[in-house]
Each structure stands twice: as C-alpha cells, then as structure tokens.
Design an enzyme around this catalytic site. Structure first.
Site, PDB file in Angstrom:
ATOM      1  N   PRO A   2      21.985  15.832 -35.848  1.00 55.48           N
ATOM      2  CA  PRO A   2      21.158  16.165 -35.784  1.00 55.48           C
ATOM      3  C   PRO A   2      19.552  15.926 -34.930  1.00 55.48           C
ATOM      4  O   PRO A   2      19.294  15.277 -35.896  1.00 55.48           O
ATOM      5  CB  PRO A   2      20.561  16.294 -37.348  1.00 55.48           C
ATOM      6  N   GLU A   3      19.405  17.014 -34.714  1.00 58.61           N
ATOM      7  CA  GLU A   3      17.450  16.774 -33.767  1.00 58.61           C
ATOM      8  C   GLU A   3      17.355  17.807 -34.548  1.00 58.61           C
ATOM      9  O   GLU A   3      17.665  18.390 -35.686  1.00 58.61           O
ATOM     10  CB  GLU A   3      18.066  16.444 -32.175  1.00 58.61           C
TER      11      GLU A   3
END
Length: 271
Positions: A2-3
């Site tokens: 996840p960014e």
DNA sequence: ATGCGGACCTGTTAGC
DNA sequence: TGCTAACAGGTCCGCA
C-alpha cells in the site's frame, strides 16, 4: 502493497462499517508484527465507539474517546470488512469485532505492518511527528519542494520518497510521477530547476488523485475494504514495464536500482 | 544534518 | 521438474 492511494482506498471502503460502531472484542492471533501489538490494546478498545477514521501519511487513525489506534499496512497488509463469520486463514492476524455483527480483519503475510495505541494526540506520536506534508495538501507546492532540495546530492527519486520531505509517495507512484514530469529519476535533487519542480508537484498530485479514483494499484494482492482489487495498474506508464515500449515515444523502458528499489523510466522522455 | 545500507518477514518468480 | 537466489507495494535505525 500500500502506498497512499491504497491506504486512502481502504479508509474510504471500511469507514461506513466502522465509524460509529461499538467494539465487541479484539481477537489477536499474531502479536509479532513490525512492533508487537500492545498488550493493552484489547482492554483499551473493548466497548469503545470508533468516533472517526482518518489517515496521516500511510497510517490509519482509529479515534475513540479514550485514545487512538494507529494502523500501518506495511508492505503486504490489507483490511477487509466481514459481514459474517469467516474462518481465518494463515496470515489473518487480527479481527476487530463490532456489536453490529461485522468485523474488520487485518491480514499481513510479511508482517511489516503495525498496530499501535496512544492516549495522546496521534499526530504527536513519535512515528508521525517528524513526517513531511501531505502530498495532496496545499502546503505541498513547488516553492516548498525546491527549497528543501537545495544542496541535496541524492537522486530526485529517493528524495521524493523520503517521508521527512513528503509522505505517501512510494515506489510505484514515484516512478510514475517522474515519468509524467519528464524528469530522469537519477537527477540530483539539488540540480533540478524550480520550473521542473512545479511540473513534478503537479504530477505527484495528479497521479495520486488518479490512482485513488481507480481504487489504487493491485500488483498481486492489494484489496480494498470490500475485498476487491484496484484498477490503476492498467494506467501505469513505466512501473514494472521493463523492456516494453514507452507509450509516448516507443523507446523500451529501462530499469535501474536506486536506493535498493527498482526504478523504471524512459531515457528519451525523461532527462 | 544528509545519505547510505541493513534489518524486519513470507511468498512468488526467474534462472540454472 | 526442482532447487536456490533474488525480489516484492514500507520505513526505521544506526553508522559514516
């Protein structure tokens, strides 16, 4: 995984099932994540209402009346809402069960994620205090970025991935933003002009907003709160496209390593 | 202060 | 086909 767009997608997806709900119990199957889950967590959260769910950088902040749970998804973490009981699988480390019958399940095969608890303002927490501005905020502009970059010798890509400079720009979107701005990722941060920083700031905001709209990027295992993947992968111009033709000029995309991370760029479009 | 490399952990894939 | 090494979306920490 996840960014920022994936964390924001997760926040939006789970918020309707979480905010305003009363916590019935916390089930912890694996305490040893990046840092051990505090022993006090169960006691602190039992019977409490989640007042609001916010995001700072890639942390999700679950506010209650007596404190705040900070949750980071690390590299492989995901959260999903279960509407009914489901047998946990191997890497399903934590369930937050609500009185409503729904529960929130945290899965994280690589255990780089974390769950922490604080009774103080979470924005003053040791891991959050020092962080740079949000990339989608007004405070993040070319004047700021240009000023911070002066005399810096490091590559511009590692510079924009430094969370003390700006948060939420991970490897995928750093590559994409630099392509969009036409900047070679190896350029020294201190040598890039103000005009090009303006382009870069616009590109960072555009690529992050666009990815949020598409529900994030699923490379292998990212899922949103409903268990569905994100569709920004179809929009990627350079990331994971080594040897493929640049969509702009047909030059094969190059891959190098910068700061131990894979870096993709078009040597014609980015100089 | 800046910049770099190593560390954490498990699963998948590339290459021999 | 099977084994091994390298790599993966993050980021903290310690050292020079």
């Amino acid at each position: 995984m996840p960014e920022l767009p994936e964390v924001e997608t997760t926040r939006k997806g789970i918020a309707p099932y979480v905010v305003g709900q009363i916590i019935k119990e916390i089930i912890i199957r694996e305490r040893q994540l990046r840092w051990p889950i505090p022993l006090s967590l169960k006691r602190s959260l039992k019977s409490k209402i989640i007042k609001k769910l916010e995001r700072r950088a890639k942390y999700l902040l679950f506010y209650t009346d007596n404190g705040c749970m900070l949750l980071h998804l690390g590299m492989s973490g995901s959260l999903r809402v279960l509407r009914e009981k489901q047998t946990p699988e191997k890497h399903d480390h934590v369930d937050i069960v609500f009185e409503s019958g729904c529960s929130l399940r945290f899965r994280d095969p690589r255990k780089f994620g974390s769950i922490l608890w604080t009774t103080d303002d979470p924005l003053d927490h040791k891991l959050i205090r020092h962080l740079g501005p949000e990339p989608l905020s007004e405070g993040f502009d070319s004047t700021y970025l240009y000023a911070r970059s002066r005399k810096r010798t490091q590559a511009i890509k590692t510079f924009i991935m430094d969370s003390r400079i700006v948060v939420g720009v991970g490897n995928i979107y750093a590559n994409e933003a630099l392509f969009m701005a036409g900047i070679n990722p190896s350029q020294k941060a201190g040598k890039v002009s103000k005009v090009r920083y303006e382009k870069l700031v616009v590109a960072i905001k555009r690529v992050l907003n666009s990815a949020i709209e598409k529900g994030g990027t699923t490379l292998r295992d990212f899922i949103n709160g409903e268990g569905n993947p994100g569709y920004f992968r179809n929009e990627l111009q350079v990331y994971d496209r080594k040897g493929e033709a640049c969509n702009n000029c047909k030059t094969p995309i190059k891959m190098i390593r910068l700061g131990q991370r894979s870096t993709f760029y078009c040597c014609f479009c980015q100089r």
